[in-house]
Design an enzyme around this catalytic site. Structure first.
Site, mmCIF file in Angstrom:
data_model
loop_
_atom_site.group_PDB
_atom_site.id
_atom_site.type_symbol
_atom_site.label_atom_id
_atom_site.label_comp_id
_atom_site.label_asym_id
_atom_site.label_seq_id
_atom_site.Cartn_x
_atom_site.Cartn_y
_atom_site.Cartn_z
ATOM 1 C CG ASN A 65 -2.317 -1.459 1.720
ATOM 2 O OD1 ASN A 65 -2.105 -1.594 2.931
ATOM 3 N ND2 ASN A 65 -3.019 -2.332 1.004
ATOM 4 C CD1 TRP A 66 3.517 1.521 3.972
ATOM 5 C CD2 TRP A 66 3.819 1.750 6.181
ATOM 6 N NE1 TRP A 66 4.323 2.610 4.182
ATOM 7 C CE2 TRP A 66 4.529 2.778 5.524
ATOM 8 C CE3 TRP A 66 3.864 1.703 7.583
ATOM 9 C CZ2 TRP A 66 5.268 3.736 6.216
ATOM 10 C CZ3 TRP A 66 4.587 2.655 8.274
ATOM 11 C CH2 TRP A 66 5.290 3.665 7.588
ATOM 12 C CE LYS A 67 -0.728 -4.861 -0.269
ATOM 13 N NZ LYS A 67 -0.744 -5.762 -1.420
ATOM 14 C CG HIS A 104 -6.545 -4.687 -0.168
ATOM 15 N ND1 HIS A 104 -6.017 -5.915 -0.491
ATOM 16 C CD2 HIS A 104 -5.729 -3.759 -0.737
ATOM 17 C CE1 HIS A 104 -4.921 -5.736 -1.222
ATOM 18 N NE2 HIS A 104 -4.731 -4.441 -1.387
ATOM 19 C CD GLU A 153 -3.077 -8.130 -0.027
ATOM 20 O OE1 GLU A 153 -2.958 -7.437 0.993
ATOM 21 O OE2 GLU A 153 -2.321 -8.018 -1.022
ATOM 22 C CD GLU A 186 -5.293 -2.109 -4.775
ATOM 23 O OE1 GLU A 186 -4.315 -1.372 -4.617
ATOM 24 O OE2 GLU A 186 -5.548 -3.060 -4.012
ATOM 25 C CB SER A 237 2.957 -4.064 -10.049
ATOM 26 O OG SER A 237 2.820 -5.369 -9.508
ATOM 27 N N GLY A 290 1.369 -0.700 -2.790
ATOM 28 C CA GLY A 290 1.745 -1.664 -1.771
ATOM 29 C C GLY A 290 3.245 -1.656 -1.546
ATOM 30 N N GLY A 291 3.925 -2.659 -2.099
ATOM 31 C CA GLY A 291 5.354 -2.870 -1.850
ATOM 32 C C GLY A 291 6.219 -1.624 -1.980
HETATM 33 O O1 LIG Z 1 -2.460 -4.167 -3.016
HETATM 34 C C1 LIG Z 1 -1.903 -3.149 -3.380
HETATM 35 C C2 LIG Z 1 -2.195 -1.850 -2.763
HETATM 36 O O2 LIG Z 1 -3.333 -1.919 -1.959
HETATM 37 C C3 LIG Z 1 -0.883 -3.166 -4.456
HETATM 38 O O3 LIG Z 1 0.221 -3.849 -3.998
HETATM 39 P P1 LIG Z 1 1.611 -3.780 -4.845
HETATM 40 O O4 LIG Z 1 1.861 -2.313 -5.116
HETATM 41 O O5 LIG Z 1 2.622 -4.385 -3.923
HETATM 42 O O6 LIG Z 1 1.365 -4.539 -6.090
#
Ligand SMILES: O=C(CO)COP(=O)(O)O
Length: 241
Positions: free
Chosen positions: A9-11, A96, A98, A165, A204, A225-226
């Site tokens: 997930n590149w956000k 999600h 967010e 998550e 994470s 994510g990251g």
């Molecule tokens: O929100 C996430 C994937 O959708 C997780 O993010 P991180 O892997 O950066 O913690």
């Protein structure tokens, strides 16, 4: 058989140029990737077209990060299922944390988006998970059961991925213990009509904890994510042992 799905997930990261550069580093690392796993990149809307062309014929599936429930209409700023399907998108993240936290997403709108995704041939990745406060108050189980009950009304469980998550583990480096993630994912599975739904862990996930996470029997994949932004690091996650 449960499918293994490793998704990034590149956000709100990467311009088109940056997304093409990512692929140049990423795709060559997948030459020996076992065919039993699905790889998905959930990217910003603006990157979808260019990646769709570059990914054609590769092992990697394209995903979006949101979808509206109507086919079209006066919904400024939204994107519909047919718009995504036409350019080769096959997965879409729905609900999600967010989106729930910053953009007013509710269980009701999550439910509408899940049904729309399926109607237009996309596989939704439904995100559920508790805050730190809810966990500390012992509310993890009840919160997740309520989210599932509300989000999955009339949703087809044959074409669905769920991501557990825990919000406190997102972007914090504070991974949920793999045994605990396995336990909660087992609880999620026990609530479903279809026990073969792919259920991912997210929060994470990194190259140095992926092998331990994927060794858990209930965990069918990860939503990253990251660590999905770096081509070599994400390739290591995809190529977990
Ligand atoms: O929100 C996430 C994937 O959708 C997780 O993010 P991180 O892997 O950066 O913690």
């Amino acid at each position: 058989m449960r499918k293994i799905v490793i998704a990034g997930n590149w956000k709100m990261f990467k311009t088109q140029a940056e997304s093409v550069e990512f692929l140049q580093g990423f795709l060559p690392e997948l030459e020996k990737t076992p065919q039993d796993r699905q790889v998905v990149l959930c990217v910003p809307f603006t990157d979808l077209s260019v990646l769709s062309k570059s990914l054609h014929g590769s092992l990697v599936n394209l995903g979006a990060q949101n979808v509206h429930w109507e086919e079209n209409g006066a919904y400024t700023g939204e994107i519909s299922g047919p718009m995504l399907a036409e350019i080769g998108v096959s997965y879409v993240i729905v609900g999600h944390s967010e989106r729930r936290q910053y953009f007013g997403e509710t269980d009701h709108t999550v439910n509408l988006r899940l049904k729309a995704a399926q109607k237009y041939g996309l596989t939704p990745i439904l995100c559920v998970g508790e805050t730190k406060q809810q966990r500390d108050a012992g509310e993890t189980e009840s919160l997740i059961i309520t989210q599932l009950e509300k989000d999955l009304v009339d949703v087809d469980q044959e074409n669905l991925v769920i991501a557990y998550e825990p919000i406190w583990a997102i972007g914090t480096g504070d991974t949920c213990e793999s045994l605990e993630a396995n336990r909660v994912i087992g609880l999620i599975r026990s609530q479903l009509r279809n026990p073969n739904v792919t259920i991912q862990y997210g929060g994470s996930v990194k190259p140095d904890n992926i092998d331990e996470i994927m060794a858990q029997p209930e965990i069918d994949g990860v939503l990253v994510g990251g660590a999905s932004l770096a081509p070599k690091g994400f390739a290591r996650i995809v190529n977990f042992h």
